[in-house]
Motif scaffolding. Sequence first.
Motif, PDB file in Angstrom:
ATOM      1  N   GLY A 166       0.945  -1.347  -0.022  1.00 35.08           N
ATOM      2  CA  GLY A 166      -0.125  -0.076   0.037  1.00 35.08           C
ATOM      3  C   GLY A 166       0.660   1.346  -0.191  1.00 35.08           C
ATOM      4  N   ALA A 167       2.144   0.733  -0.488  1.00 36.60           N
ATOM      5  CA  ALA A 167       2.918   2.251  -0.764  1.00 36.60           C
ATOM      6  C   ALA A 167       3.313   2.804  -2.044  1.00 36.60           C
ATOM      7  CB  ALA A 167       4.229   1.879   0.404  1.00 36.60           C
ATOM      8  N   PRO A 168       1.741   3.457  -3.136  1.00 38.94           N
ATOM      9  CA  PRO A 168       1.943   3.599  -4.402  1.00 38.94           C
ATOM     10  C   PRO A 168       3.549   4.569  -4.973  1.00 38.94           C
ATOM     11  CG  PRO A 168       0.182   4.286  -3.569  1.00 38.94           C
ATOM     12  CD  PRO A 168       0.872   3.768  -2.491  1.00 38.94           C
ATOM     13  N   GLU A 169       3.460   5.382  -3.984  1.00 37.29           N
ATOM     14  CA  GLU A 169       4.271   6.831  -4.101  1.00 37.29           C
ATOM     15  C   GLU A 169       6.056   5.895  -4.564  1.00 37.29           C
ATOM     16  OE1 GLU A 169       3.599  10.020  -2.200  1.00 37.29           O
ATOM     17  OE2 GLU A 169       2.227  10.619  -3.228  1.00 37.29           O
ATOM     18  N   VAL A 170       5.950   4.920  -2.998  1.00 40.66           N
ATOM     19  CA  VAL A 170       7.067   4.708  -3.741  1.00 40.66           C
ATOM     20  C   VAL A 170       7.127   3.486  -4.155  1.00 40.66           C
ATOM     21  CG1 VAL A 170       8.562   2.672  -1.991  1.00 40.66           C
ATOM     22  CG2 VAL A 170       6.831   4.868  -0.813  1.00 40.66           C
ATOM     23  N   ALA A 171       6.013   2.752  -5.005  1.00 38.06           N
ATOM     24  CA  ALA A 171       6.394   1.871  -5.635  1.00 38.06           C
ATOM     25  C   ALA A 171       6.576   2.372  -7.382  1.00 38.06           C
ATOM     26  CB  ALA A 171       5.331   1.199  -5.538  1.00 38.06           C
ATOM     27  N   GLN A 172       6.026   3.363  -7.517  1.00 39.25           N
ATOM     28  CA  GLN A 172       6.342   4.669  -8.544  1.00 39.25           C
ATOM     29  C   GLN A 172       7.399   4.897  -8.760  1.00 39.25           C
ATOM     30  OE1 GLN A 172       3.295   7.736  -7.884  1.00 39.25           O
ATOM     31  NE2 GLN A 172       2.250   6.847  -9.291  1.00 39.25           N
ATOM     32  N   ALA A 173       8.478   5.479  -7.568  1.00 41.40           N
ATOM     33  CA  ALA A 173       9.935   5.453  -7.557  1.00 41.40           C
ATOM     34  C   ALA A 173      10.526   4.435  -7.750  1.00 41.40           C
ATOM     35  CB  ALA A 173      10.126   5.988  -6.357  1.00 41.40           C
ATOM     36  N   GLU A 174      10.571   3.331  -7.465  1.00 42.04           N
ATOM     37  CA  GLU A 174      11.259   2.379  -7.701  1.00 42.04           C
ATOM     38  C   GLU A 174      10.902   1.677  -8.406  1.00 42.04           C
ATOM     39  OE1 GLU A 174      12.849   1.268  -5.557  1.00 42.04           O
ATOM     40  OE2 GLU A 174      12.097   1.321  -3.109  1.00 42.04           O
ATOM     41  N   LEU A 175      10.090   1.652  -9.777  1.00 37.28           N
ATOM     42  CA  LEU A 175       9.527   0.983 -10.922  1.00 37.28           C
ATOM     43  C   LEU A 175       9.618   2.263 -12.139  1.00 37.28           C
ATOM     44  CD1 LEU A 175       5.757  -0.277 -10.082  1.00 37.28           C
ATOM     45  CD2 LEU A 175       8.056  -1.352 -10.741  1.00 37.28           C
ATOM     46  N   ARG A 176      10.438   3.381 -11.465  1.00 37.16           N
ATOM     47  CA  ARG A 176      10.679   4.667 -12.280  1.00 37.16           C
ATOM     48  C   ARG A 176      12.377   4.193 -12.581  1.00 37.16           C
ATOM     49  NH1 ARG A 176      10.269   9.854  -9.924  1.00 37.16           N
ATOM     50  NH2 ARG A 176       8.645   9.524 -10.033  1.00 37.16           N
ATOM     51  N   THR A 177      12.576   3.798 -11.627  1.00 39.36           N
ATOM     52  CA  THR A 177      14.770   3.251 -11.565  1.00 39.36           C
ATOM     53  C   THR A 177      15.223   1.714 -12.237  1.00 39.36           C
ATOM     54  OG1 THR A 177      14.910   4.697  -9.530  1.00 39.36           O
ATOM     55  CG2 THR A 177      16.850   2.567 -10.233  1.00 39.36           C
ATOM     56  N   LEU A 194       3.196  -0.210 -14.209  1.00 39.24           N
ATOM     57  CA  LEU A 194       5.143   0.445 -14.642  1.00 39.24           C
ATOM     58  C   LEU A 194       4.769   0.630 -15.721  1.00 39.24           C
ATOM     59  CD1 LEU A 194       7.411  -1.506 -14.834  1.00 39.24           C
ATOM     60  CD2 LEU A 194       6.670  -3.114 -15.956  1.00 39.24           C
ATOM     61  N   GLU A 195       3.397   0.983 -16.077  1.00 42.03           N
ATOM     62  CA  GLU A 195       2.654   1.545 -17.321  1.00 42.03           C
ATOM     63  C   GLU A 195       2.686   2.846 -17.198  1.00 42.03           C
ATOM     64  OE1 GLU A 195       3.372  -0.264 -20.021  1.00 42.03           O
ATOM     65  OE2 GLU A 195       3.134  -2.238 -19.172  1.00 42.03           O
ATOM     66  N   ALA A 196       2.317   3.203 -16.154  1.00 39.89           N
ATOM     67  CA  ALA A 196       1.774   4.861 -16.082  1.00 39.89           C
ATOM     68  C   ALA A 196       3.369   5.167 -16.203  1.00 39.89           C
ATOM     69  CB  ALA A 196       1.593   4.333 -14.961  1.00 39.89           C
ATOM     70  N   GLU A 197       4.046   4.776 -15.374  1.00 41.20           N
ATOM     71  CA  GLU A 197       5.422   5.304 -15.602  1.00 41.20           C
ATOM     72  C   GLU A 197       6.661   5.087 -16.581  1.00 41.20           C
ATOM     73  OE1 GLU A 197       7.349   6.882 -12.637  1.00 41.20           O
ATOM     74  OE2 GLU A 197       5.176   6.847 -11.998  1.00 41.20           O
ATOM     75  N   ARG A 198       5.970   4.047 -17.242  1.00 47.29           N
ATOM     76  CA  ARG A 198       6.647   3.847 -18.663  1.00 47.29           C
ATOM     77  C   ARG A 198       5.593   5.175 -19.364  1.00 47.29           C
ATOM     78  NH1 ARG A 198       8.568  -0.988 -20.607  1.00 47.29           N
ATOM     79  NH2 ARG A 198       6.591  -1.576 -19.008  1.00 47.29           N
ATOM     80  N   ALA A 199       4.567   5.063 -19.003  1.00 43.26           N
ATOM     81  CA  ALA A 199       4.135   6.892 -20.441  1.00 43.26           C
ATOM     82  C   ALA A 199       4.372   7.514 -19.412  1.00 43.26           C
ATOM     83  CB  ALA A 199       2.474   6.489 -20.351  1.00 43.26           C
TER      84      ALA A 199
END
Length: 333
Positions: free
Chosen positions: A141-152, A173-178
């Motif tokens: 339940g930590a989406p902002e942390v997850a976004q940062a990890e997936l962006r890296t 993952l797809e949101a970060e890619r886009a």
Amino acid sequence: MIRRAAAALIGALALGAAPAWAVPLVYDGLPAAEAQAEAAKGTGLPADQLEPVALDQLLQRPAGATGGATLRHCAGAPTTGAAVRAHLQRADVALRAGDSVAAADHLDLGLTALGCLGERVEPPVAARLFLLRGALAAARGAPEVAQAELRTALSFAPSLAWDSALPGDGALLEAERAAHFACAAPPSCPSGAPLRVAPAARSAGPWLDGRALPAGELAAPAPPGLHLLQVASTAGLRSAWLTLSGPATVALPGAYRRPITPQGPSAGAPPQAQMDDLRALLGATLPGAGAAYLLAGGGLWLVGLDPAAPAAEALTTLRAPPAPAPADEKKRR
């Protein structure tokens, strides 16, 4: 001239992050005490308000960053890619067995080993490590942390695919890619920050997330967040974590070659690239200083170190160096 330089110094210090009472004096070719006395005469400041720093010292320091970036160097011994792969494999096994705590522990160890690599990173391995970290963060339940990890993770492997064995559906993952990796021309991506490397002329590297950064005056766009910077040195390849939040410059002191002093027609208006390289070196190796004096090659300058200030206003010549001897006179000597 001295009064104008003093006003420039006050302005430069006001712009700096952490002004100090003693202003750094970068000197070359003289003993420290002699350089301090000579600079005091040229600036009008008391000698005890000038902190002498040898240029040789600065050129031996590790890579540094100015602008919207910070560098965190490895505090331990260099590691190998085999160590990173081993931690990743153990994390994979633990995750598939449903033990997310053990998986997170192994991923943390893998992250530490990755930041201390003494050899070129394997982008697919690093991407997989951050993919798992992102999946675990999303699951707790930590989406902002997850976004940062997936962006890296995508910084290492922009075409990385989601693993259906992981918790979640890969939407993050797809949101970060886009958002950061889907544009055809990366410099046009609004979320990509230009990252410049100084000096412009260098032999090899550095590498960001496994890819060589461009040479010359070009800047490579990179998404904000965590990146792995690898630099070749006389001691071998060294890795560091680069956190990028905006336009930034990474300075590689070991790649600089003398002269670093202004060499333009009037020695007070050097070419833009040379001025940028000089400010990057001093700013990265003298963190917190808003300005510094430079005494070298018979010249004395005041250099403003605020990266946001215009380059044209960042250099004040207090004493121009002597003009080079004509070619025929050099031959007679």
